[in-house]
Design an enzyme around this catalytic site. Structure first.
Site, PDB file in Angstrom:
ATOM      1  N   LYS A  19       0.661  -1.219   0.165  1.00  0.00           N
ATOM      2  CA  LYS A  19       0.088  -0.131   0.012  1.00  0.00           C
ATOM      3  C   LYS A  19       0.832   1.298  -0.066  1.00  0.00           C
ATOM      4  O   LYS A  19       0.594   2.271  -0.735  1.00  0.00           O
ATOM      5  CB  LYS A  19      -0.890  -0.013   1.270  1.00  0.00           C
ATOM      6  CG  LYS A  19      -2.063  -0.824   1.127  1.00  0.00           C
ATOM      7  CD  LYS A  19      -3.182  -0.615   2.329  1.00  0.00           C
ATOM      8  CE  LYS A  19      -2.511  -1.088   3.508  1.00  0.00           C
ATOM      9  NZ  LYS A  19      -3.420  -0.464   4.838  1.00  0.00           N
ATOM     10  N   ARG A  61     -12.484   1.601   8.884  1.00  0.00           N
ATOM     11  CA  ARG A  61     -11.986   0.604   9.498  1.00  0.00           C
ATOM     12  C   ARG A  61     -13.256  -0.578   9.722  1.00  0.00           C
ATOM     13  O   ARG A  61     -13.009  -1.592   9.908  1.00  0.00           O
ATOM     14  CB  ARG A  61     -11.234   0.897  10.598  1.00  0.00           C
ATOM     15  CG  ARG A  61      -9.919   0.240  10.903  1.00  0.00           C
ATOM     16  CD  ARG A  61      -9.106   0.466  11.971  1.00  0.00           C
ATOM     17  NE  ARG A  61      -8.071   1.337  11.913  1.00  0.00           N
ATOM     18  CZ  ARG A  61      -6.836   1.103  11.345  1.00  0.00           C
ATOM     19  NH1 ARG A  61      -6.455  -0.129  11.036  1.00  0.00           N
ATOM     20  NH2 ARG A  61      -5.973   2.129  11.357  1.00  0.00           N
ATOM     21  N   ARG A 120      11.710  -6.574   5.568  1.00  0.00           N
ATOM     22  CA  ARG A 120      11.397  -4.962   5.698  1.00  0.00           C
ATOM     23  C   ARG A 120      12.362  -4.034   6.507  1.00  0.00           C
ATOM     24  O   ARG A 120      12.485  -4.556   7.659  1.00  0.00           O
ATOM     25  CB  ARG A 120       9.934  -4.694   5.770  1.00  0.00           C
ATOM     26  CG  ARG A 120       9.440  -3.220   5.820  1.00  0.00           C
ATOM     27  CD  ARG A 120       8.031  -3.276   5.415  1.00  0.00           C
ATOM     28  NE  ARG A 120       7.273  -3.041   6.858  1.00  0.00           N
ATOM     29  CZ  ARG A 120       6.015  -2.624   6.840  1.00  0.00           C
ATOM     30  NH1 ARG A 120       5.573  -2.023   5.902  1.00  0.00           N
ATOM     31  NH2 ARG A 120       5.447  -2.586   8.261  1.00  0.00           N
ATOM     32  N   ARG A 143      11.453  -2.515  12.424  1.00  0.00           N
ATOM     33  CA  ARG A 143      10.168  -2.545  13.222  1.00  0.00           C
ATOM     34  C   ARG A 143      10.176  -3.650  14.015  1.00  0.00           C
ATOM     35  O   ARG A 143      10.229  -4.598  13.590  1.00  0.00           O
ATOM     36  CB  ARG A 143       8.936  -2.335  12.643  1.00  0.00           C
ATOM     37  CG  ARG A 143       8.952  -0.677  12.309  1.00  0.00           C
ATOM     38  CD  ARG A 143       7.241  -0.494  11.940  1.00  0.00           C
ATOM     39  NE  ARG A 143       7.315   0.565  11.217  1.00  0.00           N
ATOM     40  CZ  ARG A 143       6.287   0.614  10.463  1.00  0.00           C
ATOM     41  NH1 ARG A 143       5.425  -0.461  10.080  1.00  0.00           N
ATOM     42  NH2 ARG A 143       5.937   1.816   9.629  1.00  0.00           N
ATOM     43  N   ARG A 177      -1.561  -9.723  13.736  1.00  0.00           N
ATOM     44  CA  ARG A 177      -2.011  -8.430  12.731  1.00  0.00           C
ATOM     45  C   ARG A 177      -3.023  -8.585  11.483  1.00  0.00           C
ATOM     46  O   ARG A 177      -4.106  -8.069  11.355  1.00  0.00           O
ATOM     47  CB  ARG A 177      -1.105  -7.575  12.372  1.00  0.00           C
ATOM     48  CG  ARG A 177      -0.447  -6.456  13.335  1.00  0.00           C
ATOM     49  CD  ARG A 177       1.039  -6.051  13.161  1.00  0.00           C
ATOM     50  NE  ARG A 177       1.353  -5.195  12.281  1.00  0.00           N
ATOM     51  CZ  ARG A 177       2.545  -5.050  11.410  1.00  0.00           C
ATOM     52  NH1 ARG A 177       3.350  -5.854  12.014  1.00  0.00           N
ATOM     53  NH2 ARG A 177       2.637  -4.267  10.528  1.00  0.00           N
TER      54      ARG A 177
END
Ligand code: ZN
Length: 217
Positions: free
Chosen positions: A14, A89, A128, A161, A172
């Site tokens: 995204k 959401r 990532r 992260r 998640r």
């Protein structure tokens, strides 16, 4: 006018696609997380109200979230449309936004959903790296920075992260699918949903997205 909602699980791409859509179509990428932070820092009446709620540890209501999105859309950079990321959401939010956006003549006309299998997302997330300074995202396999460990855009050191690992990603993803499945049905029933294959790779996916955007502009 491109009034877009961008959907897709974490790691589907995204951010990558929002970056060029924002630039090439001159519509702002509005991530609700950033929007909340900006509003709270701005000192506006609405921002202060939200700050109070967040500091209390409460959830910001759908009504207030919609009001904030509405306020954001009144800014001049939204003249050609908007690219919403992270909102709506839930179904109540989608219903509230449907009503308000109609009132202000800014109804959603495209919902872009980038789908991707879990196994691929897990593979991507572990490689990532992100820039804590400007938010740019890299991948040590498929999207390396020019200089190892350094952000191309601002020169800051890149980090991994803490929640970019398989266990937290699975949690998640489960939450994501649980909350978004009804939303996808909601927009599908309104003929707004466009599904894209996140496995295509960034270049090919960009070509496909461009076709849809150019025709909807
Ligand atoms: Zn940076």
């Amino acid at each position: 006018m491109l009034n877009i909602i961008l959907m897709g699980p974490p790691g589907a791409g995204k951010g990558t696609h929002a970056t060029w859509i924002e630039r090439d179509y001159q519509i702002p990428h509005i991530s609700t997380g950033d929007m909340f932070r900006e509003a709270m820092a701005s000192g506006s009446e609405l921002g202060n109200k939200i700050k109070e709620i967040v500091n209390r540890g409460d959830l910001v209501s759908d009504e207030l979230t919609c009001a904030l999105v509405k306020e954001r859309l009144s800014k001049p950079d939204c003249a050609k449309g908007y690219l919403l990321d992270g909102f709506p959401r839930t179904i109540p939010q989608a219903e509230a936004w449907e009503k308000i956006s109609k009132e202000i003549g800014r109804e959603v006309n495209l919902v872009i959903n980038i789908a991707c299998p879990d196994a691929e997302l897990i593979k991507r997330i572990s490689t990532r790296r992100v820039c804590p300074n400007c938010g740019a995202s890299y991948n040590v396999v498929s999207m390396k920075p020019k200089k190892e460990g350094i952000c191309d855009l601002c020169g800051h050191a890149l980090i991994q992260r803490k929640d970019d690992n398989e266990e937290s990603l699975k949690v998640r993803l489960a939450n994501y699918y649980k909350s978004t499945a009804p939303l996808l049905d909601f927009y599908k029933s309104r003929n707004l949903l466009h599904d894209f294959d996140g496995m295509l790779g960034a270049e090919k996916l960009k070509v496909e997205l461009n076709k849809l955007l150019a025709k909807s502009k």
